[in-house]
Design a protein around this motif. Structure first.
Motif, mmCIF file in Angstrom:
data_model
loop_
_atom_site.group_PDB
_atom_site.id
_atom_site.type_symbol
_atom_site.label_atom_id
_atom_site.label_comp_id
_atom_site.label_asym_id
_atom_site.label_seq_id
_atom_site.Cartn_x
_atom_site.Cartn_y
_atom_site.Cartn_z
ATOM 1 N N LEU A 1 0.862 -1.184 0.000
ATOM 2 C CA LEU A 1 0.000 0.000 0.000
ATOM 3 C C LEU A 1 0.899 1.234 0.000
ATOM 4 C CD1 LEU A 1 -2.624 -1.106 2.678
ATOM 5 C CD2 LEU A 1 -2.714 -1.394 0.204
ATOM 6 N N LEU A 2 0.462 2.269 -0.669
ATOM 7 C CA LEU A 2 1.260 3.499 -0.721
ATOM 8 C C LEU A 2 1.083 4.231 0.606
ATOM 9 C CD1 LEU A 2 0.516 4.624 -4.377
ATOM 10 C CD2 LEU A 2 2.279 3.086 -3.507
ATOM 11 N N LEU B 1 -8.153 4.939 -11.206
ATOM 12 C CA LEU B 1 -7.528 6.148 -11.737
ATOM 13 C C LEU B 1 -6.699 5.829 -12.974
ATOM 14 C CD1 LEU B 1 -6.431 7.944 -8.438
ATOM 15 C CD2 LEU B 1 -8.443 8.372 -9.844
ATOM 16 N N VAL B 2 -5.944 4.718 -12.918
ATOM 17 C CA VAL B 2 -5.127 4.382 -14.089
ATOM 18 C C VAL B 2 -6.026 3.982 -15.271
ATOM 19 C CG1 VAL B 2 -3.186 3.610 -12.662
ATOM 20 C CG2 VAL B 2 -4.750 1.919 -13.584
ATOM 21 N N ARG C 1 -8.319 -3.321 -3.363
ATOM 22 C CA ARG C 1 -7.666 -2.680 -4.515
ATOM 23 C C ARG C 1 -7.662 -3.630 -5.725
ATOM 24 N NH1 ARG C 1 -1.613 -1.189 -3.476
ATOM 25 N NH2 ARG C 1 -1.431 -3.438 -3.740
ATOM 26 N N ARG D 1 -0.783 7.667 1.026
ATOM 27 C CA ARG D 1 -2.162 7.806 0.525
ATOM 28 C C ARG D 1 -3.117 7.074 1.460
ATOM 29 N NH1 ARG D 1 -2.084 8.357 -5.914
ATOM 30 N NH2 ARG D 1 0.045 9.100 -6.133
ATOM 31 N N LEU E 1 -6.594 3.506 -6.894
ATOM 32 C CA LEU E 1 -5.528 3.518 -7.914
ATOM 33 C C LEU E 1 -5.891 2.806 -9.226
ATOM 34 C CD1 LEU E 1 -2.120 3.094 -6.072
ATOM 35 C CD2 LEU E 1 -2.831 4.949 -7.548
ATOM 36 N N PRO E 2 -6.383 1.563 -9.162
ATOM 37 C CA PRO E 2 -6.689 0.886 -10.438
ATOM 38 C C PRO E 2 -7.746 1.617 -11.256
ATOM 39 C CG PRO E 2 -6.666 -0.672 -8.617
ATOM 40 C CD PRO E 2 -6.618 0.682 -8.012
#
Lengths: 299, 231
Positions: free
Chosen positions: B97-98, B112-113, B157, B101, B109-110
């Motif tokens: 995990l970042l 957003l990408v 995620r 964030r 994240l997935p």
């Protein structure tokens, strides 16, 4: 883009140092360029007063000299003619040189009457001035004629040389800007390695992964441009008063011109471009490397 | 309606030899059906992770053909890899995990990408977190979560994009028995929702506790393919 900016602002000291380094690297050639531009403008303003000093034969009657002045004034290549009698020349020399007593002792006036001939062209070339001089020397009333153009030509050549030097220096220091941004982005990539790995793992395209780092490079360049602008403007502001005083001593209205909006936009554009270029080099190399080493993800 | 019996993952005599010369997989043929849950087991170096890497296109087979959802991955262009990866969820031993964030941002994240609209991102992230029971912790930072919670975030995620396939590599490797059971229940829950789940593990107790199809790898080859048994 906003997120990239916020990330940079979250590390104010390293960001400021990078921007300052870029700023100094860009300020040097930009400052030189502006100074040379001012020198060029100064030289051109002086060139306006360039003329040919025409020395008439000794002891020529004033009426002949005045008639010659009238004739020359009608030439198309001549803008104005000022006649100065031998007596006026002597008075001027006496006042200016401080050799009044010696001149009194000479008994007779050793100076000829002079015509100050100014060309009609605002910025005559050396060839035009030489042709004008030749035409004046050919007149029977004229003993000799001199063109004071050499110093202006030297100044112009020096400015040209300075411009080339500035371009070379600018290119070299721009390379420095690229290296500074490359290093800053490389460090940023190393610090965000996990993020890149995760992005790639969840299907982030190379463009998506590269984007925030390219934005960072762009911000570094733009920030560096602002620093460079501030450095150059501060320097010009600092020297403008002494330059104005110096100009006054020479009866000149010359005033330093700073970075206009065209130069400012060009500076920001160049700085941003080199920031982007540095980031591009770093991202293409480093991100591809991380992509090839995805084992770090834990598989 | 439960799963249709169509191979969602198919390996046809797949071999993988690394540049250093080591052969990680040797002529492996395997079919995993849509909606199936499969354990890949075996000792370290047996080829479990390599098999997962091939499915997620982190590696390419040296020989043989690998199909995911009918698509021959050996023929996939590099530019197609991101889009193919978005169809597969991945859970790793370390949740990765970042740290800067929030839980919500990590799970997003997935999406957003994949350039999903912002409005649907929030809704889907909340749904994914709800699925793993962590919706109330959406605004927390990963560092404030327990190891089990962190792994559940990584599961959220992995599934937020609603993938048809979920790969997990030693997902309980860092967890104690109780948390491992909790995480496995999450996978069971997802599998019940017709997600094909492939879990690489060497946790024998876990396999006994959740009796599903078990593909045992040894020295890069399938030694035994044991179908699901009732507990």
């Amino acid at each position: 883009m906003r997120e990239s900016l916020l990330r940079l602002l979250a590390m104010p000291l390293p960001t400021a140092l990078s921007c300052l380094t870029i700023g100094v690297a860009l300020a040097l050639p930009m400052g030189l360029y502006i100074v040379l531009g001012n020198l060029d403008a100064l030289g051109r303003s002086w060139e306006r007063s360039i003329g040919v000093s025409v020395f008439l034969h000794l002891h020529m009657e004033d009426s002949r000299g005045q008639a010659l002045a009238q004739r020359v004034r009608e030439w198309p290549e001549v803008g104005s003619v000022e006649w100065r009698s031998a007596q006026e020349s002597l008075e001027e020399f006496r006042n200016w040189s401080g050799f009044g007593d010696i001149i009194e002792g000479l008994g007779q006036n050793p100076l000829p009457a002079v015509l100050s001939v100014r060309p009609s062209e605002a910025f005559p070339s050396a060839a035009q001035m030489a042709a004008l001089r030749e035409a004046l020397v050919a007149l029977p009333e004229v003993e000799d004629a001199r063109v004071d153009l050499e110093w202006a030509q030297r100044l112009r050549e020096l400015v040209q040389l300075g411009r080339r030097f500035t371009v070379a220096l600018g290119l070299l220091l721009s390379l420095g800007v690229v290296v500074v941004v490359y290093n800053a982005i490389r460090s940023s990539i190393a610090a965000r390695r996990l993020e890149i790995v995760v992005m790639q793992l969840v299907g982030g395209s190379p463009a998506f992964v590269r984007r925030p780092f390219l934005y960072s490079g762009l911000w570094y360049g733009f920030g560096g441009g602002i620093c460079a602008w501030l450095v150059v403007q501060s320097y010009l502001l600092w020297i403008s008063a002494p330059v104005a005083r110096l100009a006054q001593l020479y009866d000149s209205q010359f005033a330093l011109s700073g970075l206009g909006w065209v130069h400012s936009v060009a500076l920001f554009g160049i700085a941003t471009f080199f920031g982007l270029l540095g980031a591009w080099f770093a991202v293409v190399r480093q991100v591809a490397q991380i992509g090839a080493e995805e084992d770090g993800a834990g598989f | 309606m439960h799963c249709e019996f169509v191979a969602v993952i198919r390996l046809d005599r797949v071999s993988k030899r690394y540049a250093e010369g080591a052969e990680a997989l040797s002529e492996v043929s395997l079919e995993i059906e849509n909606g199936e849950m499969v354990f890949l087991t075996g000792h370290s170096g047996a080829g479990k992770s390599t098999l997962l890497k091939l499915i997620i296109l982190m590696e390419r087979p040296t020989q043989g053909q690998l199909f995911v959802d009918g698509r021959n991955l050996g023929q996939a262009r590099v530019s197609e890899i991101p889009a193919l990866r978005r169809q597969i969820g991945v859970v790793l031993q370390n949740p990765h995990l970042l740290p800067d964030r929030s839980v919500h941002e990590n799970v997003a994240l997935p999406l957003l990408v994949a350039d999903q609209p912002v409005r649907s991102v929030d809704r889907r992230v909340r749904a994914a977190l709800d699925l793993v029971g962590l919706e109330p912790l959406a605004q927390r930072m990963p560092v404030s979560l327990s190891a089990g919670e962190q792994q559940r975030v990584s599961i959220a995620r992995a599934v937020v994009n609603r993938p048809r396939i979920l790969l997990a590599d030693e997902p309980t490797g860092n967890l104690d028995a109780e948390l491992s059971t909790e995480i496995m229940q999450q996978f069971m829950h997802l599998n019940a929702a017709e997600v094909t789940v492939v879990i690489a593990t060497h946790d024998v107790l876990l396999i006994k506790q959740f009796p599903r199809r078990n593909v045992l790898l040894r020295n890069g080859q399938v030694e035994r393919d044991q179908p699901a048994t009732t507990p």
